[in-house]
Motif scaffolding. Sequence first.
Motif, PDB file in Angstrom:
ATOM      1  N   GLU A 171       0.717  -1.053   0.166  1.00 19.90           N
ATOM      2  CA  GLU A 171       0.125  -0.271   0.199  1.00 19.90           C
ATOM      3  C   GLU A 171       0.644   1.712   0.333  1.00 19.90           C
ATOM      4  O   GLU A 171       0.501   2.816  -0.453  1.00 19.90           O
ATOM      5  CB  GLU A 171      -1.158   0.061   0.945  1.00 19.90           C
ATOM      6  N   THR A 172       2.153   1.112  -0.004  1.00 22.57           N
ATOM      7  CA  THR A 172       2.936   2.513   0.078  1.00 22.57           C
ATOM      8  C   THR A 172       4.548   2.233  -0.564  1.00 22.57           C
ATOM      9  O   THR A 172       4.863   1.135  -0.503  1.00 22.57           O
ATOM     10  CB  THR A 172       3.110   2.433   1.144  1.00 22.57           C
ATOM     11  N   ASN A 224       5.465  10.363  -4.999  1.00 26.43           N
ATOM     12  CA  ASN A 224       5.278  11.474  -4.126  1.00 26.43           C
ATOM     13  C   ASN A 224       6.576  11.105  -2.426  1.00 26.43           C
ATOM     14  O   ASN A 224       7.414  12.643  -2.076  1.00 26.43           O
ATOM     15  CB  ASN A 224       3.761  11.726  -4.053  1.00 26.43           C
ATOM     16  N   GLN A 225       6.245   9.766  -2.652  1.00 30.02           N
ATOM     17  CA  GLN A 225       6.906   9.337  -1.810  1.00 30.02           C
ATOM     18  C   GLN A 225       8.701   9.093  -1.871  1.00 30.02           C
ATOM     19  O   GLN A 225       8.773   9.238  -0.691  1.00 30.02           O
ATOM     20  CB  GLN A 225       6.171   7.870  -1.112  1.00 30.02           C
ATOM     21  N   LEU A 226       8.471   9.102  -2.765  1.00 28.14           N
ATOM     22  CA  LEU A 226       9.969   8.980  -3.378  1.00 28.14           C
ATOM     23  C   LEU A 226      10.529  10.571  -3.178  1.00 28.14           C
ATOM     24  O   LEU A 226      11.469   9.943  -2.721  1.00 28.14           O
ATOM     25  CB  LEU A 226       9.861   8.406  -4.347  1.00 28.14           C
ATOM     26  N   CYS A 227      10.180  11.088  -3.801  1.00 31.80           N
ATOM     27  CA  CYS A 227      10.646  12.193  -3.925  1.00 31.80           C
ATOM     28  C   CYS A 227      10.454  13.053  -2.387  1.00 31.80           C
ATOM     29  O   CYS A 227      11.908  13.729  -2.507  1.00 31.80           O
ATOM     30  CB  CYS A 227       9.611  13.440  -4.422  1.00 31.80           C
ATOM     31  N   LYS A 228       9.719  12.798  -1.485  1.00 38.63           N
ATOM     32  CA  LYS A 228       9.901  13.246  -0.427  1.00 38.63           C
ATOM     33  C   LYS A 228      10.788  12.118   0.911  1.00 38.63           C
ATOM     34  O   LYS A 228      12.115  13.070   0.891  1.00 38.63           O
ATOM     35  CB  LYS A 228       8.623  12.821   0.540  1.00 38.63           C
ATOM     36  N   LEU A 240       0.534  -2.815  -8.710  1.00 34.26           N
ATOM     37  CA  LEU A 240       1.394  -3.645  -8.268  1.00 34.26           C
ATOM     38  C   LEU A 240       0.831  -5.090  -7.542  1.00 34.26           C
ATOM     39  O   LEU A 240       0.563  -4.185  -6.115  1.00 34.26           O
ATOM     40  CB  LEU A 240       3.037  -3.366  -8.137  1.00 34.26           C
ATOM     41  N   LEU A 241       1.430  -5.929  -7.427  1.00 36.11           N
ATOM     42  CA  LEU A 241       0.955  -7.451  -6.369  1.00 36.11           C
ATOM     43  C   LEU A 241       1.641  -7.946  -5.952  1.00 36.11           C
ATOM     44  O   LEU A 241       2.800  -8.270  -7.332  1.00 36.11           O
ATOM     45  CB  LEU A 241      -0.116  -7.932  -7.222  1.00 36.11           C
ATOM     46  N   GLU A 242       2.378  -9.056  -5.328  1.00 40.29           N
ATOM     47  CA  GLU A 242       3.218  -9.596  -4.472  1.00 40.29           C
ATOM     48  C   GLU A 242       2.337 -10.836  -4.564  1.00 40.29           C
ATOM     49  O   GLU A 242       2.170 -10.970  -4.052  1.00 40.29           O
ATOM     50  CB  GLU A 242       4.400  -8.866  -4.086  1.00 40.29           C
ATOM     51  N   LEU A 243       2.779 -12.332  -5.531  1.00 44.23           N
ATOM     52  CA  LEU A 243       2.391 -13.610  -4.865  1.00 44.23           C
ATOM     53  C   LEU A 243       3.550 -14.443  -3.875  1.00 44.23           C
ATOM     54  O   LEU A 243       5.236 -13.852  -4.126  1.00 44.23           O
ATOM     55  CB  LEU A 243       2.754 -14.617  -5.928  1.00 44.23           C
ATOM     56  N   TYR A 274       6.478  -8.997   5.592  1.00 45.08           N
ATOM     57  CA  TYR A 274       5.255  -8.894   7.053  1.00 45.08           C
ATOM     58  C   TYR A 274       5.019  -7.936   6.477  1.00 45.08           C
ATOM     59  O   TYR A 274       4.262  -6.565   7.902  1.00 45.08           O
ATOM     60  CB  TYR A 274       6.426  -8.749   8.122  1.00 45.08           C
ATOM     61  N   PHE A 275       4.869  -6.826   5.512  1.00 43.27           N
ATOM     62  CA  PHE A 275       4.568  -5.385   5.074  1.00 43.27           C
ATOM     63  C   PHE A 275       3.698  -5.883   3.285  1.00 43.27           C
ATOM     64  O   PHE A 275       3.494  -7.001   3.629  1.00 43.27           O
ATOM     65  CB  PHE A 275       5.217  -4.026   4.858  1.00 43.27           C
ATOM     66  N   GLY A 276       2.957  -5.196   3.449  1.00 40.91           N
ATOM     67  CA  GLY A 276       1.973  -5.116   2.648  1.00 40.91           C
ATOM     68  C   GLY A 276       0.217  -5.798   2.880  1.00 40.91           C
ATOM     69  O   GLY A 276       0.707  -6.695   3.781  1.00 40.91           O
ATOM     70  N   LYS A 277      -0.409  -5.787   1.985  1.00 43.04           N
ATOM     71  CA  LYS A 277      -1.661  -6.488   2.585  1.00 43.04           C
ATOM     72  C   LYS A 277      -2.313  -7.157   2.136  1.00 43.04           C
ATOM     73  O   LYS A 277      -2.297  -7.524   0.787  1.00 43.04           O
ATOM     74  CB  LYS A 277      -3.106  -5.290   2.628  1.00 43.04           C
ATOM     75  N   VAL A 278      -2.511  -8.658   2.493  1.00 45.91           N
ATOM     76  CA  VAL A 278      -3.047 -10.237   3.248  1.00 45.91           C
ATOM     77  C   VAL A 278      -3.963  -9.928   1.711  1.00 45.91           C
ATOM     78  O   VAL A 278      -5.477  -9.813   2.224  1.00 45.91           O
ATOM     79  CB  VAL A 278      -2.880 -11.469   3.091  1.00 45.91           C
ATOM     80  N   ILE A 279      -4.507  -9.603   0.267  1.00 47.69           N
ATOM     81  CA  ILE A 279      -5.765  -9.642  -0.233  1.00 47.69           C
ATOM     82  C   ILE A 279      -6.890 -11.089   0.254  1.00 47.69           C
ATOM     83  O   ILE A 279      -8.075 -10.648  -1.063  1.00 47.69           O
ATOM     84  CB  ILE A 279      -5.937  -8.804  -1.488  1.00 47.69           C
ATOM     85  N   ASP A 280      -5.329 -11.865  -0.647  1.00 46.00           N
ATOM     86  CA  ASP A 280      -6.293 -13.111  -0.610  1.00 46.00           C
ATOM     87  C   ASP A 280      -5.271 -14.367  -1.037  1.00 46.00           C
ATOM     88  O   ASP A 280      -4.027 -14.003  -0.348  1.00 46.00           O
ATOM     89  CB  ASP A 280      -6.820 -13.251  -2.637  1.00 46.00           C
ATOM     90  N   SER A 281      -5.815 -15.681  -0.695  1.00 43.74           N
ATOM     91  CA  SER A 281      -4.732 -16.866  -0.312  1.00 43.74           C
ATOM     92  C   SER A 281      -5.923 -18.280  -1.618  1.00 43.74           C
ATOM     93  O   SER A 281      -6.778 -18.419  -1.831  1.00 43.74           O
ATOM     94  CB  SER A 281      -5.160 -17.406   0.647  1.00 43.74           C
ATOM     95  N   ALA A 282      -4.710 -18.919  -1.873  1.00 45.89           N
ATOM     96  CA  ALA A 282      -5.543 -20.255  -2.518  1.00 45.89           C
ATOM     97  C   ALA A 282      -4.142 -20.917  -2.132  1.00 45.89           C
ATOM     98  O   ALA A 282      -3.581 -21.127  -1.779  1.00 45.89           O
ATOM     99  CB  ALA A 282      -5.193 -20.061  -4.491  1.00 45.89           C
ATOM    100  N   VAL A 283      -4.878 -21.990  -1.381  1.00 46.65           N
ATOM    101  CA  VAL A 283      -4.338 -23.539  -1.818  1.00 46.65           C
ATOM    102  C   VAL A 283      -3.655 -24.161  -3.129  1.00 46.65           C
ATOM    103  O   VAL A 283      -4.782 -24.095  -4.286  1.00 46.65           O
ATOM    104  CB  VAL A 283      -6.174 -24.373  -1.430  1.00 46.65           C
TER     105      VAL A 283
END
Length: 396
Positions: A48-49, A240-244, A86-89, A57-66
């Motif tokens: 999210e950022t 914006n976050q990068l430039c900050k 951008l998502l991460e598996l 241990y960061f980022g929101k878990v939005i789904d899981s799959a067996v």
Amino acid sequence: MRTIPIKNTAGLILLALTLIACHSPGYISGRLEGAEKKDIKVYLIEPETLREVAASYFGKVIDSAVVNSDGSFEFHNLPETKEPVLLELTVQLSGKAPNYLQSEDPIRSNYMPILWQLGEPVQITAKADEFQKSFSIENPSEINKALLNLRDVNEKAHQTYLAGKHWQIKDGSQLLEKEHAILQYQTELIKFADSTQYLMPALVALRWVSTENHYERVPEFLVNQCNKWKKKQPGHPWVNQLCKESDPSELPVLAGDVFPNLKFPLLTKDTLSLKELLGNKLTIIDLWASWCAPCRKENREILVPVWDKYHDQGLQIVSYGLESDESAWREAAERDGADQWFQASDLQGDDAPFLKKIRIQTIPANFILDDKGVVVAKNIHGKALTDLVKSYMEKE
């Protein structure tokens, strides 16, 4: 009751299927090799950022799959935004947190970033125990091709410069060798980020340069990336976050900057400004300590020889020590032969105000200045420093 002609029914069915296809959210699915007999789940993480990209241990878990017995899996809870995301598996054994990222070794890494676009299905194949290394996408988009290319660059650089290396750093003797190897690894990712035309792959490369968000040795990279993307994608929240983060007032003195005209409290009890100390051609601002093994080695093997050879030709050296004990500082400088040039310290140890003013936390470090006080190079050590001084001092 009115009967609809068969040919019209077929047309309606075709139209309905077309409309469904056009409004389909797509899917992310795949097959995991080597997972048939393991208790494995695959998770979908949404950073999210910017700092949550590639961060364990960061980022929101939005789904899981067996993972099924044949290795297949599919995600259903996908973002509905029209903007690419951008998502991460991640692949996790039972008991592991969904957003635990094994990012140290690309070969064994258990996650892979991808770009998700509403309506574009993503079909994946990978090996369970070499997830990132083996990760592939059927007919990937151009941005996902760039992410896969970045994955290959990262793996090759890691294998070339870091894999299998064991440095003796308890006594500090190989600290500079380790730092040099890390910088070579980072340089490959920096080259990728500087050359790619796609924002998300560039930002993933930026985070892989330092997942700990520590850019003290490469602050110019942050500034360059900010300048690049605020022109190409102004207003993007991650830009914006990068430039900050890349505000020069928060970073170490940059290459090309004029070094601040700070006061140096000298070992001789004098206090002089940088302008009063500058050499006629070149000045090395060296940050060291009597307890720093690689600093002491640099004194004896590099700085003393270049001083002896080039001081009369316009080379100056000003060393600042992270010291709290004046006698230990004086003894170390004399023993190394470093008392020939200016030695300065506030004798406040790690709380040294000089380092705070130039926003440095790590030693050994140095800044090489021209006769106007402009930083022409930074953190150059060993033979590379000798070669740089020779080249600069002997040029016409």
